[in-house]
Design an enzyme around this catalytic site. Structure first.
Site, PDB file in Angstrom:
ATOM      1  N   HIS A 112      -5.461   4.964  38.467  1.00 44.71           N
ATOM      2  CA  HIS A 112      -4.366   3.908  38.658  1.00 44.71           C
ATOM      3  C   HIS A 112      -4.943   2.547  38.574  1.00 44.71           C
ATOM      4  CE1 HIS A 112      -2.582   7.652  40.021  1.00 44.71           C
ATOM      5  NE2 HIS A 112      -1.484   7.037  39.201  1.00 44.71           N
ATOM      6  N   ASP A 164      -8.862   4.411  41.986  1.00 41.76           N
ATOM      7  CA  ASP A 164      -9.095   6.034  41.933  1.00 41.76           C
ATOM      8  C   ASP A 164      -9.385   6.503  40.448  1.00 41.76           C
ATOM      9  OD1 ASP A 164      -6.714   5.544  40.496  1.00 41.76           O
ATOM     10  OD2 ASP A 164      -5.526   6.827  41.755  1.00 41.76           O
ATOM     11  N   SER A 219       3.224   7.242  36.843  1.00 43.32           N
ATOM     12  CA  SER A 219       2.808   6.423  38.104  1.00 43.32           C
ATOM     13  C   SER A 219       2.164   5.121  37.567  1.00 43.32           C
ATOM     14  CB  SER A 219       1.901   7.216  38.861  1.00 43.32           C
ATOM     15  OG  SER A 219       0.854   7.643  38.048  1.00 43.32           O
ATOM     16  N   GLY A 230       3.956  10.897  38.567  1.00 39.39           N
ATOM     17  CA  GLY A 230       3.812  12.448  38.594  1.00 39.39           C
ATOM     18  C   GLY A 230       4.490  12.911  37.061  1.00 39.39           C
ATOM     19  N   ASN A 263      -0.610  12.455  32.708  1.00 32.33           N
ATOM     20  CA  ASN A 263      -0.201  13.713  33.439  1.00 32.33           C
ATOM     21  C   ASN A 263      -0.374  15.110  32.844  1.00 32.33           C
ATOM     22  OD1 ASN A 263      -0.226  12.173  36.106  1.00 32.33           O
ATOM     23  ND2 ASN A 263       1.894  11.931  35.585  1.00 32.33           N
TER      24      ASN A 263
END
Ligand code: SGN
Ligand code: CA
Length: 728
Positions: free
Chosen positions: A705, A702, A552, A581, A611
């Site tokens: 990101h 966040d 992502s 993802g 991830n």
């Protein structure tokens, strides 16, 4: 050396004198459920011929496959290894026939080897003196067989009969001075469920009982179960499964799209027998449906009867032909010194949970029938309860034949189980490992794996990162997962420990096993599948100057980072191969199956792995290996591409965030992949951090990101190295 050789020879001769090497007749069918074998207590049918093996030999009470699908099960059997090792994980794979298999080893040890019938492994059989196999799934009526010279030969008749005929004919033509391996592999009772003419009106007037769980609504378990497309109520096909002719007259009741592939192959006499049976019954049913005299429930019940009666009629021919082969062994005086095995590639749902088909790790499809007869060695009427698996067949056959079992075989010889069926051999396995990989395919069963011991079953679904735990004593139909029941806390923890340990033991390393996410949905839309297809298409327009490969964070160049991308890379031919993802295994899938290597960029910026950390805090060593395989794949597929391998970006608020620490540990290893030439490693993580090592929300809103400013810093940080490779 000479003395040793003499000693080994002497030993071999002694063993030989005690017990001549047995012949092996391996009778194998496709999709034959235990629920349809009387030796396993079937309530639906009798199988007197298969039962002959039970009476004179052993019925394995706890026999399982390692991956409940055709090709995968066959590959496990041939190699004695799990799917991730033998490489055949999904039916669409191609079996690497150059790897060691038990037929090859028996052949090398002097056995004559032959196989007839279903093969379904893509590549040509190896290790057989003689083979004749059905192409792909093959047909029931007048089947074609691929010959050793590559040609196709059609044999008139019904496949189950023809396969047994071919096998028996070979028995007559072999060299009687040597032991043999004969594999007789029926297509039946696989879908298409097309009975032989002589069995069409068997079961007439009988109403077959529905299993207790026929009306399962999948409560109390993962929501993924509801996605299945293997429901008797919804997914049986008008022509292909239910044998109606002409266009679908009731699309609200019946699925359609697949035609009946058998009918067109039939001779006029076969067609007549078929029509004489099905047509009047179909017309009667459709007339009632038309007249409005049937409820929805009636229609489902009718489908169940049609499906199951056809299935059982296919079983009848399998059973009959097993009997013919056994008679032939008797007639030729071969029964005494022959190990006869009956098994099927997996189990099958006969309405349990409302289903047909297999794939799930639930009992009905994870179980495999397994019966063995070997007079003088296997006790007649024995019913061993040891947990056994299809990866055990190869080492069993090898040991039976006195051939050494190579140490990389993962299964275990069943000889100790066979020889002492009443006591569990000391040190026997406590649990079997299972893994299913064919997600994003027909029937919509998600990828999952797990372990099963004599009481509990643990499953894991990577897509939703869910666990399921079943207590098979309290809940034999697997209707309630107790993974979050406090009463099972200890069991759950223990089963998880065994699961992780067994995965390690068998070398299951998800970060390097290419994996699709094509079945993931957002609402109705399959976003991953769509983007993957788009990236494949764009990649085919290569060569590119520059490609970004990742998850992502890379994907975000198209949203938050769009302006920066435009400014910095707008004039280049650049491609964004990021999908939100993704873990390393998904990038691997895209580069191989998805052919995204075709982008053939001058420079690839690779940043992947966060991830693997975020989803399950995967071991740094494993994630790094995933990246390594990505680099190797790039080198193989696009050797001129230079790779700017980036350290995984920092995440979490502080330097002590566990995920940040995991990424750091991965990066320690990634750094060592630089080769000073084609692959360069760069850790630009520092540009996102405050002086005290914290991540600010301005750069990573966040804490994972990037913001637009984050993308600007990223572009700045790699501008120099890119320029050195002529990208600016
Ligand atoms: C075919 C079947 C499916 C079945 C797969 C795999 N459809 O695609 O129902 O799940 O094979 O079966 S069919 O109507 O075309 O036969 S396997 O046993 O070969 O793995
Ligand atoms: Ca099968």
């Amino acid at each position: 050396m000479k003395i040793l050789l003499l000693w080994v020879l002497a030993l071999a001769v002694r063993v030989h004198a005690e017990r001549p090497r047995p012949n092996i007749v391996f009778l194998f069918s496709d999709d034959h459920a235990l629920q349809a074998i009387s030796a396993y207590g079937s309530k639906l049918t009798t199988t007197p011929q298969i039962d002959r093996l039970a009476e004179a030999g052993a019925v394995f009470e706890n026999s399982f496959c390692a991956n409940s699908l055709c090709g995968p099960s066959r590959a496990c059997i041939l190699t004695g290894k799990h799917s991730h090792v033998n490489g055949f994980r999904r039916n669409s794979n191609r079996f690497d026939g150059d790897q060691p298999t038990f037929p090859k080893m028996l052949q090398a040890a002097g056995y004559q080897t032959a196989i007839f019938g279903k093969w379904h492994l893509g590549s040509d059989p190896q290790g057989f003196d003689h083979w004749e196999v059905l192409p792909g799934q093959g047909h029931y009526y007048n089947p074609d067989f691929r010959q050793m010279d590559g040609s196709l030969r059609r044999y008139p008749g019904y496949s189950t009969d023809v396969i047994a005929d071919r096998a028996m004919e070979w028995l007559g033509s072999r060299d009687p001075s040597r032991p043999f391996l004969l594999m007789c592999q029926f297509k039946a009772p696989h879908r298409g469920w097309s009975p032989a003419p002589r069995f069409l009106d068997r079961l007439e007037g009988e109403v077959l009982p529905q299993p207790e769980t026929f009306g399962d609504h999948y409560e109390g378990r993962s929501g993924l179960l509801k996605e299945n497309e293997m429901s008797i109520a919804k997914d049986l096909q008008w022509a292909h499964d239910l044998k109606f002719k002409g266009p679908n007259r009731f699309p609200e009741f019946f699925a359609s799209g697949m035609k009946n592939e058998e009918y067109g192959r039939m001779s006029p006499a076969q067609k007549k027998a078929w029509d004489d049976y099905y047509e009047p019954r179909n017309e009667k049913f459709l007339a009632e449906l038309e007249a409005g005299s049937l409820t929805d429930r009636d229609v489902v019940d009718w489908k169940f009867q049609r499906f199951l009666s056809d299935y059982l009629k296919c079983v009848a021919a399998v059973d009959e032909n097993v009997g013919r082969v056994l008679d032939e062994l008797d007639r030729r005086g071969l029964a005494e010194n022959t190990l006869v095995v009956y098994a099927s590639d997996q189990g099958f749902y006969l309405g349990e949970h409302g289903w047909f088909d297999k794939r799930w790790m639930f009992e009905e499809s994870m179980r495999m029938p397994l019966l063995m007869r070997w007079p003088g060695v296997i006790e007649a009427g024995s019913r061993p309860t040891a947990l056994v698996q299809n990866i055990d067949y190869a080492p069993t056959f090898l040991e039976a034949a006195g051939v050494p079992i190579s140490s990389d075989i993962q299964g275990r010889s069943l000889m100790p189980v066979i020889e002492h069926p009443k006591v569990l051999p000391s040190g026997w396995r406590d649990a079997v490992y299972y893994a299913y990989y064919e997600n994003d395919a027909i029937h919509e069963v998600p990828e999952h794996d797990g372990i099963r011991n004599d009481r509990y079953k643990l499953m894991r679904f990577p897509r939703t990162r869910e666990w399921q735990l079943f207590d098979l004593v309290e809940d034999p139909h697997e209707l309630r997962s107790v993974h979050d029941d406090p009463l099972y806390r200890e069991v759950f923890e223990g089963m998880k420990k065994r699961y992780f340990d067994l995965r390690k033991f068998f070398g299951v390393q998800s970060a390097i096993i290419p994996s699709t996410r094509g079945d993931e949905r957002q609402g109705k839309e399959r976003t991953w599948k769509k983007r993957n297809a788009r990236l494949t298409r764009l990649a085919s327009e290569g060569p590119y100057d520059l490609a970004f490969i990742g998850d992502s964070i890379t994907h975000g160049w198209e949203s938050t980072g769009k302006q920066v991308w435009q400014d910095r890379y707008g004039k280049l031919k650049a491609i964004n191969l990021g999908i939100g993802g993704d873990r390393t295994e998904h990038v691997l899938w895209r580069l191989t199956e998805g052919r995204q290597c075709e982008a053939k960029p001058k420079v690839a910026v690779v940043m992947i792995g966060t991830n693997n950390t975020g989803h399950w805090m995967q071991e740094p060593q494993e994630v790094a290996e995933g990246v390594k395989v990505i680099l190797e794949t790039l080198r193989e597929q696009t050797p001129d591409t230079r790779v700017l391998l980036l350290g995984i970006f920092p995440r979490g608020e502080t330097a002590w965030d566990p995920a940040r620490l995991n990424n750091r540990a991965i990066n320690d290893r990634l750094r060592t992949f630089a080769d000073g030439e084609r692959v360069r490693y760069l850790d630009v993580g520092g540009v996102f951090l405050e002086e005290d090592g914290r991540l600010s929300r301005e750069i990573m809103p966040d804490l994972l990101h990037l913001s637009a400013e984050g993308y600007r810093r990223w572009a700045d940080a790699i501008a120099g190295p890119l320029a050195e490779w002529g990208i600016e």
